[in-house]
Design a protein around this motif. Structure first.
Motif, PDB file in Angstrom:
ATOM      1  N   LEU A 204      19.655  14.519 -27.457  1.00 10.78           N
ATOM      2  CA  LEU A 204      18.558  14.057 -26.597  1.00 10.78           C
ATOM      3  C   LEU A 204      18.982  14.074 -25.129  1.00 10.78           C
ATOM      4  N   ALA A 205      20.214  13.651 -24.866  1.00 13.50           N
ATOM      5  CA  ALA A 205      20.715  13.635 -23.483  1.00 13.50           C
ATOM      6  C   ALA A 205      20.813  15.041 -22.917  1.00 13.50           C
ATOM      7  N   ASP A 206      20.967  16.019 -23.812  1.00  9.26           N
ATOM      8  CA  ASP A 206      21.059  17.425 -23.400  1.00  9.26           C
ATOM      9  C   ASP A 206      19.685  18.098 -23.352  1.00  9.26           C
ATOM     10  N   GLY A 207      18.635  17.304 -23.540  1.00 10.28           N
ATOM     11  CA  GLY A 207      17.282  17.863 -23.461  1.00 10.28           C
ATOM     12  C   GLY A 207      16.864  18.637 -24.697  1.00 10.28           C
ATOM     13  N   ARG A 208      17.472  18.336 -25.842  1.00  6.93           N
ATOM     14  CA  ARG A 208      17.142  19.039 -27.090  1.00  6.93           C
ATOM     15  C   ARG A 208      16.232  18.185 -27.980  1.00  6.93           C
ATOM     16  N   ILE A 209      15.681  18.839 -29.002  1.00  4.93           N
ATOM     17  CA  ILE A 209      14.855  18.160 -29.999  1.00  4.93           C
ATOM     18  C   ILE A 209      15.610  18.183 -31.330  1.00  4.93           C
ATOM     19  N   PRO A 210      16.181  17.056 -31.752  1.00  5.95           N
ATOM     20  CA  PRO A 210      16.886  17.033 -33.041  1.00  5.95           C
ATOM     21  C   PRO A 210      15.902  17.134 -34.207  1.00  5.95           C
ATOM     22  N   VAL A 211      16.269  17.938 -35.199  1.00  5.88           N
ATOM     23  CA  VAL A 211      15.475  18.076 -36.429  1.00  5.88           C
ATOM     24  C   VAL A 211      16.398  17.697 -37.575  1.00  5.88           C
ATOM     25  N   VAL A 212      16.125  16.574 -38.225  1.00  9.89           N
ATOM     26  CA  VAL A 212      17.068  15.972 -39.170  1.00  9.89           C
ATOM     27  C   VAL A 212      16.561  16.088 -40.608  1.00  9.89           C
ATOM     28  N   SER A 213      17.383  16.677 -41.487  1.00 10.26           N
ATOM     29  CA  SER A 213      17.066  16.749 -42.911  1.00 10.26           C
ATOM     30  C   SER A 213      17.526  15.472 -43.604  1.00 10.26           C
ATOM     31  N   SER A 214      16.716  15.004 -44.565  1.00 11.27           N
ATOM     32  CA  SER A 214      16.983  13.694 -45.190  1.00 11.27           C
ATOM     33  C   SER A 214      18.010  13.794 -46.323  1.00 11.27           C
ATOM     34  N   ILE A 215      19.210  14.183 -45.932  1.00  9.21           N
ATOM     35  CA  ILE A 215      20.367  14.197 -46.838  1.00  9.21           C
ATOM     36  C   ILE A 215      21.409  13.278 -46.208  1.00  9.21           C
ATOM     37  N   ALA A 216      22.095  12.491 -47.034  1.00  9.75           N
ATOM     38  CA  ALA A 216      23.076  11.545 -46.504  1.00  9.75           C
ATOM     39  C   ALA A 216      24.457  11.802 -47.102  1.00  9.75           C
ATOM     40  N   ARG A 217      25.467  11.464 -46.322  1.00  6.65           N
ATOM     41  CA  ARG A 217      26.841  11.508 -46.853  1.00  6.65           C
ATOM     42  C   ARG A 217      27.068  10.279 -47.723  1.00  6.65           C
ATOM     43  N   SER A 218      28.051  10.394 -48.606  1.00  9.70           N
ATOM     44  CA  SER A 218      28.369   9.269 -49.473  1.00  9.70           C
ATOM     45  C   SER A 218      29.226   8.244 -48.735  1.00  9.70           C
ATOM     46  N   GLN A 219      28.901   6.981 -48.923  1.00 14.99           N
ATOM     47  CA  GLN A 219      29.675   5.902 -48.306  1.00 14.99           C
ATOM     48  C   GLN A 219      31.072   5.808 -48.911  1.00 14.99           C
ATOM     49  N   ASP A 220      31.191   6.213 -50.167  1.00 12.69           N
ATOM     50  CA  ASP A 220      32.452   6.085 -50.888  1.00 12.69           C
ATOM     51  C   ASP A 220      33.389   7.229 -50.506  1.00 12.69           C
ATOM     52  N   ASP A 221      34.476   6.919 -49.828  1.00 11.84           N
ATOM     53  CA  ASP A 221      35.425   7.953 -49.394  1.00 11.84           C
ATOM     54  C   ASP A 221      36.004   8.728 -50.574  1.00 11.84           C
ATOM     55  N   GLY A 222      36.058   8.079 -51.734  1.00 14.73           N
ATOM     56  CA  GLY A 222      36.570   8.760 -52.915  1.00 14.73           C
ATOM     57  C   GLY A 222      35.571   9.755 -53.489  1.00 14.73           C
ATOM     58  N   ASP A 223      34.332   9.702 -52.977  1.00 14.76           N
ATOM     59  CA  ASP A 223      33.252  10.567 -53.450  1.00 14.76           C
ATOM     60  C   ASP A 223      33.217  11.822 -52.586  1.00 14.76           C
ATOM     61  N   SER A 224      34.373  12.422 -52.393  1.00 16.98           N
ATOM     62  CA  SER A 224      34.549  13.501 -51.414  1.00 16.98           C
ATOM     63  C   SER A 224      33.579  14.656 -51.639  1.00 16.98           C
ATOM     64  N   GLY A 225      32.905  15.054 -50.559  1.00 21.64           N
ATOM     65  CA  GLY A 225      32.021  16.208 -50.617  1.00 21.64           C
ATOM     66  C   GLY A 225      30.668  15.912 -51.208  1.00 21.64           C
ATOM     67  N   HIS A 226      30.476  14.693 -51.721  1.00 22.13           N
ATOM     68  CA  HIS A 226      29.193  14.376 -52.348  1.00 22.13           C
ATOM     69  C   HIS A 226      28.181  13.917 -51.312  1.00 22.13           C
ATOM     70  N   VAL A 227      26.950  14.234 -51.608  1.00 28.17           N
ATOM     71  CA  VAL A 227      25.856  13.844 -50.725  1.00 28.17           C
ATOM     72  C   VAL A 227      24.751  13.219 -51.566  1.00 28.17           C
ATOM     73  N   TYR A 228      23.827  12.558 -50.874  1.00 27.94           N
ATOM     74  CA  TYR A 228      22.695  11.929 -51.547  1.00 27.94           C
ATOM     75  C   TYR A 228      21.382  12.447 -50.982  1.00 27.94           C
ATOM     76  N   ASN A 229      20.406  12.533 -51.863  1.00 23.65           N
ATOM     77  CA  ASN A 229      19.024  12.807 -51.480  1.00 23.65           C
ATOM     78  C   ASN A 229      18.413  11.459 -51.099  1.00 23.65           C
ATOM     79  N   VAL A 230      17.932  11.316 -49.863  1.00 24.09           N
ATOM     80  CA  VAL A 230      17.318  10.047 -49.456  1.00 24.09           C
ATOM     81  C   VAL A 230      15.852  10.278 -49.103  1.00 24.09           C
ATOM     82  N   ASN A 231      15.046   9.281 -49.351  1.00 20.94           N
ATOM     83  CA  ASN A 231      13.623   9.366 -49.040  1.00 20.94           C
ATOM     84  C   ASN A 231      13.443   9.594 -47.538  1.00 20.94           C
ATOM     85  N   ALA A 232      12.648  10.611 -47.174  1.00 22.55           N
ATOM     86  CA  ALA A 232      12.522  10.982 -45.759  1.00 22.55           C
ATOM     87  C   ALA A 232      11.778   9.919 -44.950  1.00 22.55           C
TER      88      ALA A 232
END
Length: 304
Positions: free
Chosen positions: A169-197
């Motif tokens: 935003l500070a650079d004058g851009r428009i962020p477009v964000v997909s509703s995927i989240a990283r896992s909170q659990d560090d042991g869950d390496s590489g895993h992601v979650y589908n989150v409600n948009a």
């Protein structure tokens, strides 16, 4: 000729002047827009949506777009021979399904939306909630008939890091964000979650201190007494909405819960608008009438 020109120019000038107080009011403010419904699949509506977002940008606002991709995900799962199943209004997301969800959201829907926005200049940048730890989640297990149910890689948001979005935003851009989240659990390496948009958009709006959360839907707004009446509630407080939540249709619940969360966590107002109407975003922000349902925080003493 000059008379004709005056007649055609005057209404345009009046429209611009009507927008002036709204332009002043919203200048420099962040607005988070949840893109979904028919606006996501109809070509004309998609083009109009992109024009609206670029207009907001050039009018001095800071739009952030958050999207899901329900119809596209269902179609892709069909192609891969994976049955779409829903429990408690959420998509059951197996490991195989998650690969498809990630591919569709980040590789198809986001790319198309970024492309539409960038027809108007080098503006849009796509990212997912995985990028720069923007959205972090843990496993979500909804309760059905008193029991917790495993619906796979569906996440419940636990943290938001706005650093990457703020930098864009500070650079004058428009962020477009997909509703995927990283896992909170560090042991869950590489895993992601589908989150409600809808939920993701509300969480981002609150974390960004946005002026407005806008949620595009396939209805005119929140109805007064559906299905007995199609009268739309134009404005209601957080407490009024909270009282209505138990009786809402399942499709509206995450949208209205998102609006409630947003206004209870610092967002000035949240709006549900009809994405089937071309330029509905501009009509809602820059006109006196508005066209959807606006949720506002409780006045002091109103809270339940």
């Amino acid at each position: 000729m000059s008379t004709t020109r005056k007649h055609t120019a005057l209404p345009k000038a009046q429209i611009l002047i009507e927008a002036l107080p709204w332009l002043v009011r919203h200048n420099g403010k962040t607005v988070v827009i949840k893109f979904g419904g028919n606006a996501m699949v109809d070509e004309d509506l998609k083009a109009a949506f992109a024009q609206d977002v670029v207009f907001l940008h050039h009018a001095g606002l800071k739009p952030v777009v958050v999207h899901g991709g329900g119809p596209q995900i269902s179609a892709a799962l069909d192609q891969h021979g994976i049955v779409s199943e829903f429990k408690a209004g959420l998509r059951v997301t197996t490991e195989d399904a998650m690969d498809v969800v990630r591919m569709v959201l980040a590789g198809q829907v986001q790319r198309e939306l970024v492309g539409l926005l960038n027809r108007h200049g080098p503006l849009a940048v796509g990212l997912t909630g995985e990028d720069a730890h923007t959205i972090t989640a843990t496993k979500h297990q909804p309760e059905i008939d008193g029991e917790l149910v495993d619906i796979g890689r569906v996440g419940e948001i636990t943290a938001i890091d706005t650093g990457a979005i703020q930098a864009l935003l500070a650079d004058g851009r428009i962020p477009v964000v997909s509703s995927i989240a990283r896992s909170q659990d560090d042991g869950d390496s590489g895993h992601v979650y589908n989150v409600n948009a809808d939920t993701a958009a509300a969480a981002l709006a609150a974390a960004l201190g946005a002026e407005t959360l806008m949620v595009l839907t396939d209805v005119e707004g929140l109805y007064e007494d559906w299905p007995h009446s199609d009268e739309v509630i134009s404005r209601l407080t957080a407490s009024e909405l909270e009282r209505l939540l138990p009786d809402l249709s399942s499709g509206m619940v995450p949208k209205m819960e998102g609006c409630l969360y947003a206004v209870r966590n610092g967002v000035t107002n949240a709006r549900v608008i009809d994405g089937r109407v071309q330029h509905s975003i501009l009509l809602e922000i820059f006109t006196d009438e508005g066209i959807g349902t606006m949720v506002v925080p409780d006045e002091k003493g109103d809270a339940v």
